[in-house]
Design a protein around this motif. Sequence first.
Motif: not given
Length: 86
Positions: A61-62, A65, A69
Amino acid sequence: MRLYLQSVPGSTDTPRYVQITLEQDLLGGWTLYRESGTQGGRATMKREQFLERDEAIAAFEKTRDAQLKRGFRLMFAQGQEGPYGR
């Protein structure tokens, strides 16, 4: 789980892509693969291993994300599960 993200191509730029894959190995560990490159060009592959599922999902998930971005758009998702597993 697998995600395929792609950058929005500019007028002269070749689109870039990122593919993030999370797989369980035969010994119960988890491997996170990150492949990135340009469409039809060179690509790089990075691999990271985790013992716990929760750590692996947090890293997945990091990574997702961070790419969102940076302006990448999600094009394809496969194998998304609920937050509590199977």
